[in-house]
Write a protein that holds these residues in place. Structure first.
Motif, PDB file in Angstrom:
ATOM      1  N   ASN A   1       0.852  -1.190   0.000  1.00  0.00           N
ATOM      2  CA  ASN A   1       0.000   0.000   0.000  1.00  0.00           C
ATOM      3  C   ASN A   1       0.889   1.242   0.000  1.00  0.00           C
ATOM      4  OD1 ASN A   1      -2.307   1.573   0.091  1.00  0.00           O
ATOM      5  ND2 ASN A   1      -2.412   1.538   2.334  1.00  0.00           N
ATOM      6  N   LEU A   2       1.702   1.359  -1.053  1.00  0.00           N
ATOM      7  CA  LEU A   2       2.674   2.445  -1.115  1.00  0.00           C
ATOM      8  C   LEU A   2       1.975   3.731  -1.543  1.00  0.00           C
ATOM      9  CD1 LEU A   2       5.659   0.584  -2.814  1.00  0.00           C
ATOM     10  CD2 LEU A   2       5.164   0.847  -0.386  1.00  0.00           C
ATOM     11  N   SER A   3       2.065   4.741  -0.709  1.00  0.00           N
ATOM     12  CA  SER A   3       1.332   5.979  -0.968  1.00  0.00           C
ATOM     13  C   SER A   3       2.108   6.906  -1.897  1.00  0.00           C
ATOM     14  CB  SER A   3       1.050   6.701   0.351  1.00  0.00           C
ATOM     15  OG  SER A   3       2.277   7.048   0.991  1.00  0.00           O
ATOM     16  N   TYR A   4       1.401   7.832  -2.507  1.00  0.00           N
ATOM     17  CA  TYR A   4       2.019   8.899  -3.287  1.00  0.00           C
ATOM     18  C   TYR A   4       2.044  10.160  -2.430  1.00  0.00           C
ATOM     19  CZ  TYR A   4       0.578   5.909  -7.229  1.00  0.00           C
ATOM     20  OH  TYR A   4       0.370   4.861  -8.082  1.00  0.00           O
ATOM     21  N   ALA A   5       2.913  11.065  -2.789  1.00  0.00           N
ATOM     22  CA  ALA A   5       2.922  12.394  -2.175  1.00  0.00           C
ATOM     23  C   ALA A   5       2.608  13.404  -3.265  1.00  0.00           C
ATOM     24  CB  ALA A   5       4.283  12.692  -1.544  1.00  0.00           C
ATOM     25  N   THR A   6       1.889  14.452  -2.914  1.00  0.00           N
ATOM     26  CA  THR A   6       1.551  15.491  -3.883  1.00  0.00           C
ATOM     27  C   THR A   6       2.167  16.810  -3.435  1.00  0.00           C
ATOM     28  OG1 THR A   6      -0.542  14.404  -4.383  1.00  0.00           O
ATOM     29  CG2 THR A   6      -0.320  16.675  -5.073  1.00  0.00           C
ATOM     30  N   VAL A   7       2.844  17.470  -4.353  1.00  0.00           N
ATOM     31  CA  VAL A   7       3.439  18.785  -4.090  1.00  0.00           C
ATOM     32  C   VAL A   7       2.671  19.813  -4.903  1.00  0.00           C
ATOM     33  CG1 VAL A   7       5.541  20.176  -4.175  1.00  0.00           C
ATOM     34  CG2 VAL A   7       5.699  17.706  -3.756  1.00  0.00           C
ATOM     35  N   ASP A   8       2.158  20.821  -4.233  1.00  0.00           N
ATOM     36  CA  ASP A   8       1.404  21.874  -4.915  1.00  0.00           C
ATOM     37  C   ASP A   8       2.381  22.932  -5.424  1.00  0.00           C
ATOM     38  OD1 ASP A   8      -0.340  23.754  -5.841  1.00  0.00           O
ATOM     39  OD2 ASP A   8      -1.352  24.123  -3.934  1.00  0.00           O
ATOM     40  N   MET A   9       2.517  23.028  -6.731  1.00  0.00           N
ATOM     41  CA  MET A   9       3.444  23.985  -7.333  1.00  0.00           C
ATOM     42  C   MET A   9       2.694  25.160  -7.984  1.00  0.00           C
ATOM     43  SD  MET A   9       6.599  23.013  -6.754  1.00  0.00           S
ATOM     44  CE  MET A   9       7.597  23.778  -8.050  1.00  0.00           C
ATOM     45  N   THR A  10       1.484  25.428  -7.519  1.00  0.00           N
ATOM     46  CA  THR A  10       0.704  26.541  -8.060  1.00  0.00           C
ATOM     47  C   THR A  10       1.502  27.840  -7.970  1.00  0.00           C
ATOM     48  OG1 THR A  10      -1.357  25.477  -7.376  1.00  0.00           O
ATOM     49  CG2 THR A  10      -1.441  27.837  -7.869  1.00  0.00           C
ATOM     50  N   GLY A  11       1.667  28.496  -9.110  1.00  0.00           N
ATOM     51  CA  GLY A  11       2.392  29.761  -9.144  1.00  0.00           C
ATOM     52  C   GLY A  11       3.907  29.628  -9.084  1.00  0.00           C
ATOM     53  N   GLN A  12       4.412  28.375  -9.034  1.00  0.00           N
ATOM     54  CA  GLN A  12       5.862  28.158  -8.903  1.00  0.00           C
ATOM     55  C   GLN A  12       6.558  27.965 -10.256  1.00  0.00           C
ATOM     56  OE1 GLN A  12       7.434  28.147  -5.676  1.00  0.00           O
ATOM     57  NE2 GLN A  12       5.408  29.016  -5.265  1.00  0.00           N
ATOM     58  N   PHE A  13       5.800  27.544 -11.259  1.00  0.00           N
ATOM     59  CA  PHE A  13       6.408  27.320 -12.569  1.00  0.00           C
ATOM     60  C   PHE A  13       6.365  28.607 -13.378  1.00  0.00           C
ATOM     61  CE2 PHE A  13       4.751  22.801 -11.996  1.00  0.00           C
ATOM     62  CZ  PHE A  13       5.999  22.298 -11.641  1.00  0.00           C
ATOM     63  N   PRO A  14       7.509  29.107 -13.805  1.00  0.00           N
ATOM     64  CA  PRO A  14       7.495  30.276 -14.686  1.00  0.00           C
ATOM     65  C   PRO A  14       7.037  29.873 -16.087  1.00  0.00           C
ATOM     66  CG  PRO A  14       9.731  29.442 -14.468  1.00  0.00           C
ATOM     67  CD  PRO A  14       8.873  28.614 -13.555  1.00  0.00           C
ATOM     68  N   VAL A  15       6.866  30.830 -16.941  1.00  0.00           N
ATOM     69  CA  VAL A  15       6.616  30.516 -18.354  1.00  0.00           C
ATOM     70  C   VAL A  15       7.974  30.173 -18.959  1.00  0.00           C
ATOM     71  CG1 VAL A  15       5.827  31.372 -20.571  1.00  0.00           C
ATOM     72  CG2 VAL A  15       4.625  32.043 -18.475  1.00  0.00           C
ATOM     73  N   PHE A  16       8.151  28.928 -19.330  1.00  0.00           N
ATOM     74  CA  PHE A  16       9.451  28.489 -19.842  1.00  0.00           C
ATOM     75  C   PHE A  16       9.613  28.931 -21.294  1.00  0.00           C
ATOM     76  CE2 PHE A  16       8.331  25.239 -16.585  1.00  0.00           C
ATOM     77  CZ  PHE A  16       9.344  25.541 -15.681  1.00  0.00           C
ATOM     78  N   ASP A  17      10.660  29.687 -21.539  1.00  0.00           N
ATOM     79  CA  ASP A  17      10.942  30.169 -22.882  1.00  0.00           C
ATOM     80  C   ASP A  17      11.709  29.086 -23.635  1.00  0.00           C
ATOM     81  OD1 ASP A  17      11.308  31.769 -25.116  1.00  0.00           O
ATOM     82  OD2 ASP A  17      13.137  32.693 -24.312  1.00  0.00           O
ATOM     83  N   VAL A  18      11.087  28.501 -24.641  1.00  0.00           N
ATOM     84  CA  VAL A  18      11.703  27.414 -25.410  1.00  0.00           C
ATOM     85  C   VAL A  18      11.864  27.849 -26.859  1.00  0.00           C
ATOM     86  CG1 VAL A  18      11.477  25.038 -26.201  1.00  0.00           C
ATOM     87  CG2 VAL A  18      10.717  25.650 -23.893  1.00  0.00           C
ATOM     88  N   GLN A  19      13.112  27.856 -27.319  1.00  0.00           N
ATOM     89  CA  GLN A  19      13.408  28.162 -28.719  1.00  0.00           C
ATOM     90  C   GLN A  19      13.463  26.852 -29.506  1.00  0.00           C
ATOM     91  OE1 GLN A  19      13.633  31.434 -29.631  1.00  0.00           O
ATOM     92  NE2 GLN A  19      13.185  31.859 -27.466  1.00  0.00           N
ATOM     93  N   HIS A  20      13.021  26.884 -30.746  1.00  0.00           N
ATOM     94  CA  HIS A  20      12.995  25.673 -31.554  1.00  0.00           C
ATOM     95  C   HIS A  20      13.523  25.950 -32.952  1.00  0.00           C
ATOM     96  CE1 HIS A  20      10.909  23.324 -34.762  1.00  0.00           C
ATOM     97  NE2 HIS A  20      11.361  22.323 -34.046  1.00  0.00           N
ATOM     98  N   GLU A  21      14.257  24.989 -33.484  1.00  0.00           N
ATOM     99  CA  GLU A  21      14.630  25.040 -34.901  1.00  0.00           C
ATOM    100  C   GLU A  21      14.649  23.618 -35.457  1.00  0.00           C
ATOM    101  OE1 GLU A  21      18.667  26.070 -35.989  1.00  0.00           O
ATOM    102  OE2 GLU A  21      19.355  25.766 -33.917  1.00  0.00           O
ATOM    103  N   GLU A  22      14.180  23.482 -36.675  1.00  0.00           N
ATOM    104  CA  GLU A  22      14.270  22.196 -37.348  1.00  0.00           C
ATOM    105  C   GLU A  22      15.607  22.150 -38.073  1.00  0.00           C
ATOM    106  OE1 GLU A  22      11.761  19.321 -40.427  1.00  0.00           O
ATOM    107  OE2 GLU A  22      10.838  21.115 -39.563  1.00  0.00           O
ATOM    108  N   LEU A  23      16.345  21.090 -37.876  1.00  0.00           N
ATOM    109  CA  LEU A  23      17.689  21.007 -38.429  1.00  0.00           C
ATOM    110  C   LEU A  23      17.660  20.665 -39.917  1.00  0.00           C
ATOM    111  CD1 LEU A  23      19.700  19.218 -35.591  1.00  0.00           C
ATOM    112  CD2 LEU A  23      19.036  21.618 -35.823  1.00  0.00           C
TER     113      LEU A  23
END
Length: 333
Positions: free
Chosen positions: A263-285
């Protein structure tokens, strides 16, 4: 040779991902790594400063392509640190069974945990905790702003089900910084025991970390115990009992009961407001850039063989030539 698939490069604040999976999955993977980093900082209380070079991740859509590039038959991924920075190669191919999904991403999280904690943590961890904690967070899942911790790393189930081969708490804890099976560990003379020891150091390391973190009686002792051992206290039964209130024998039995209960339990971490908007650049090679990817991965990770140097030089030259043709004003070093 001509690449059989299209390669993409994604770049965020801390990660450079080169992959031949589709654009949507690639963006999701690099965002997942950034969310993982942010969450790991929160749950460990360690600030990961941004001064270090970005980790380079090469993710292959097919297992056989990963194995060919990494020369790592049978593995799902690896991580290494070189002067130019950390490098990881992994396979994103899912097997036929449902439990094999996302194993490559779990390997990446496991290794990235080592990268971050070894670089930024003020303390050195015992081997069982170092590997056990990396396994513990490798199965982290994101549900919006909620983070789920404690899911079983299924690839460790085989070792955990073989309870007749379990290491004792004494063996696990007093291995200190060694991998069990290495010289001097007491298991090194027997090849079968060597393999069993390594597998159980990871698997039971995960189970002990889960047990400690999810059991109120033991949770408060984790930090003080790790700090004491890092400060030079002996990793012996007296120090263990002082911090966890149980001797080795009592803990052995409690751990077996914990596993048997299932009966292995899970833990939940509330990250509300903790994640910034991640700036991801993309290019196709381009085809030329794609043709150089595998050689670049081998070069950065130190796995380029002598008989591949000529082909690698040709691929790099073709890549450089295509860049000059695209923009004659740019210098290519």
């Amino acid at each position: 040779s001509t690449p059989t698939s299209s390669w993409h490069r994604f770049e965020s604040d801390h990660v450079v991902l080169t992959t031949d999976v589709d654009r949507t999955r690639g963006r999701a993977l690099i965002t997942d790594v950034e969310k993982f980093r942010t969450t790991l900082s929160r749950i460990t209380g360690i600030a990961f400063e941004d001064a270090s070079p970005k980790i380079h991740v090469f993710a292959f859509s097919r297992q056989r392509d990963y194995e060919r590039a990494s020369r790592s038959s049978g593995s799902l991924g690896f991580y290494t640190t070189k002067p130019a920075g950390a490098v990881s190669m992994l396979s994103l191919e899912d097997g036929d069974e449902s439990w094999t999904k996302n194993l490559g991403a779990q390997v990446l999280r496991h290794e990235y945990t080592h990268h971050l904690l070894h670089q930024y943590s003020p303390m050195e961890y015992p081997r069982w905790y170092d590997e056990g904690f990396a396994e513990y967070v490798s199965t982290m899942e994101f549900d919006g702003s909620q983070v789920i911790l404690g899911k079983v790393p299924v690839r460790r189930l085989i070792a955990l089900r073989a309870q007749g081969d379990w290491l004792t708490t004494e063996q696990l804890v007093e291995s200190r910084g060694r991998y069990l099976g290495r010289m001097g560990s007491g298991l090194s003379r027997d090849e079968d025991k060597y393999r069993v020891g390594i597998h159980h150091q990871y698997a039971q390391g995960w189970l002990v970390v889960h047990f400690l973190n999810h059991t109120q009686r033991f949770r408060a002792g984790i930090g003080p115990y790790l700090a004491a051992v890092a400060d030079g206290a002996s990793a012996n039964e007296e120090v263990f009992e002082q911090h966890f209130g149980a001797d080795y024998s009592e803990f052995d039995q409690a751990l077996r009961n914990y596993w048997a209960d299932r009966n292995l339990s899970y833990a939940t971490v509330d990250m509300t407001g903790q994640f910034p908007v991640f700036d991801v650049q993309h290019e196709e090679l381009t085809p030329e850039e794609s043709g150089a990817v595998v050689y670049m991965a081998k070069h950065l990770s130190g796995r380029l063989q002598k008989d591949e140097i000529k082909a690698a030089d040709q691929a790099f030259a073709a890549d450089a030539g295509s860049r000059r043709a695209d923009d004659p004003s740019k210098e290519v070093g």
